[in-house]
Scaffold this motif. Structure first.
Motif, short mmCIF file in Angstrom:
data_model
loop_
_atom_site.label_atom_id
_atom_site.label_comp_id
_atom_site.label_asym_id
_atom_site.label_seq_id
_atom_site.Cartn_x
_atom_site.Cartn_y
_atom_site.Cartn_z
N MET A 98 19.89 70.05 62.28
CA MET A 98 19.21 69.38 63.40
C MET A 98 17.78 69.10 62.98
O MET A 98 17.01 70.03 62.74
N VAL B 199 21.45 65.02 64.43
CA VAL B 199 22.32 66.19 64.38
C VAL B 199 23.52 65.94 63.48
O VAL B 199 24.24 64.95 63.65
N THR C 227 16.16 62.27 73.64
CA THR C 227 15.70 62.93 74.86
C THR C 227 15.40 61.92 75.96
O THR C 227 14.82 60.85 75.71
N ALA D 218 20.71 62.23 68.87
CA ALA D 218 20.58 62.72 70.24
C ALA D 218 19.17 62.37 70.71
O ALA D 218 18.18 62.76 70.08
N TYR E 11 27.66 73.22 64.05
CA TYR E 11 26.38 72.54 63.97
C TYR E 11 25.72 72.90 62.63
O TYR E 11 25.40 74.06 62.37
N HIS F 160 20.63 63.62 81.89
CA HIS F 160 20.59 63.70 80.42
C HIS F 160 21.23 62.48 79.77
O HIS F 160 22.28 62.00 80.19
N ASP G 168 20.41 65.90 75.45
CA ASP G 168 19.40 66.86 75.88
C ASP G 168 18.85 67.68 74.72
O ASP G 168 18.81 68.91 74.75
N PRO G 169 18.40 67.03 73.64
CA PRO G 169 17.91 67.77 72.48
C PRO G 169 16.57 68.45 72.76
O PRO G 169 15.71 67.90 73.45
N HIS H 76 17.67 72.64 68.90
CA HIS H 76 18.99 72.95 69.45
C HIS H 76 19.35 71.90 70.50
O HIS H 76 18.51 71.09 70.91
N LEU H 77 20.61 71.93 70.91
CA LEU H 77 21.08 71.01 71.95
C LEU H 77 21.14 71.74 73.29
O LEU H 77 21.80 72.77 73.41
N ALA I 12 25.77 69.66 75.63
CA ALA I 12 26.84 69.12 74.78
C ALA I 12 28.14 69.63 75.36
O ALA I 12 28.19 70.71 75.98
N ILE J 37 27.01 64.67 72.89
CA ILE J 37 25.83 65.51 72.71
C ILE J 37 24.61 64.84 73.35
O ILE J 37 24.55 63.62 73.47
#
Length: 360
Positions: free
Chosen positions: A114, A266, A58, A56, A111, A90, A245-246, A193-194, A197, A243
């Motif tokens: 991460m 992830v 950004t 994931a 999950y 995103h 936008d981490p 965290h995400l 998603a 998924i």
């Protein structure tokens, strides 16, 4: 009443075995920038129970490309044109097609791990932040550095963003910027965290990643991290799960407009559930069940979260509506998830420990 969704003694009643590990790297051909779309061709097809290791990335990596980009990230920024980054912002990896998933089913996404891709992340006090006008309509970037040993982050430096931050994935001239010291001595917990998603909504064309909804999307709840499980209602065949936008840290409210935005690797497992349904994204953590509500009006978001929690307690815990209403008032905590995504969010959590152990 449906069979209980989750047992007290273990995280889940369903013990689906993994069907194999899939590696999903973020690349120009495996990402979609700014949207969910039911018409997208899947980049991966899996069976229920599959383990997926996915990247994931950004969309804020350009806030300091020297610290937040490698060759793979830079290729995405170079090859996905700015004209194709819309209507949201995103950068999403996927979509993943789950065999036999049909509208009305649920995707249970466990999950598992991460890990930050780099030891740096970016927070933007943005033009969509809650106090933008109060801060003189100025936008400011703060670059944070992670200490991987203590799992804390501190401000590395900050700079004022010139103009208005409007192009998703903008690469700034940070090496040339006027760097400022920030938050001297302050440490914040790293909790990866995400922020975004979910599955594809049953709507034609592109659906923006910015507002959250029944499909999931930009929920921005920092509890959607390793050790938690999300349940997403399937709207189209295969689910088409993505998924993006981490984050590595965020407070409830996300008041400046962003979290500490940072790329993550992830590991998660997708399990197809046909034994229950739920109208909105449902979160299970080791200690709580959490229900989300969304609306442009915060009062309505709280009302929707309340009604869905009543439904959860009725169908999954066997409580009458009257008992559920009473229990929510004396034991459930309502919190503003975020106020910066157009459609605002409220989540309500109720402790798992207050219920008697399941007999099953």
């Amino acid at each position: 009443m449906n069979a209980p969704l989750i047992s007290q003694g273990s995280a889940r009643t369903d013990r689906s075995e993994p069907t194999g590990l899939y590696i999903l790297r973020a690349a120009p051909e495996t990402v979609h920038w700014g949207y969910f779309d039911a018409g997208l061709t899947p980049v991966l097809k899996v069976k229920s129970g599959a383990l997926i290791q996915a990247e994931a990335v950004t969309h804020h990596a350009g806030d300091d490309p020297d610290l937040m980009m490698d060759g793979g990230v830079r290729e995405i920024f170079d090859k996905v044109p700015e004209s194709d980054r819309n209507p949201g912002v995103h950068l999403m990896t996927g979509p993943i097609y789950v065999e036999d998933a049909k509208p009305g089913d649920m995707l249970e996404v466990r999950y598992l791990r991460m890990i930050p891709r780099f030891n740096y992340g970016s927070n933007l006090a943005a033009n969509w932040g809650h106090l933008y006008k109060e801060f003189g309509e100025k936008e400011r970037v703060t670059i944070y550095k992670i200490d991987p040993v203590s799992m804390q982050a501190h401000a590395h430096y900050a700079y004022d963003y010139p103009g208005k931050y409007e192009i998703p994935g903008k690469i700034t001239k940070c090496p040339e910027c006027d760097r400022q010291k920030a938050l001297n001595g302050v440490r914040v917990p790293v909790r990866p965290h995400l922020g975004t998603a979910g599955v594809a909504p049953d709507e034609p064309g592109r659906v923006s990643t910015i507002p959250p909804g029944a499909h999931g999307g930009n929920i921005d709840n920092w509890r959607i991290g390793a050790g938690s499980t999300m349940f997403y209602p399937v709207a189209v065949d295969g689910g088409l799960f993505s998924i993006g936008d981490p984050h590595i840290s965020q407070g409830d409210g996300e008041i400046s407009g962003t979290a500490i935005e940072a790329s993550l690797d992830v590991l998660f497992q997708i399990v197809l559930r046909k034994d229950f349904e739920f109208p909105s994204p449902l979160l299970e953590t080791p200690g709580y069940w959490i229900v989300h509500g969304f609306d442009e009006d915060l009062d309505n978001a709280m009302r929707f979260a309340s009604l869905d929690m009543v439904k959860f307690l009725n169908e999954q815990r066997g409580l009458s509506n009257d008992d559920a209403y009473s229990l929510m008032s004396v034991s459930a905590d309502f919190t503003v998830t975020q106020v910066v995504d157009g459609r605002q969010g409220v989540h309500v959590r109720i402790p798992r420990t207050i219920f008697p152990p399941d007999s099953k």
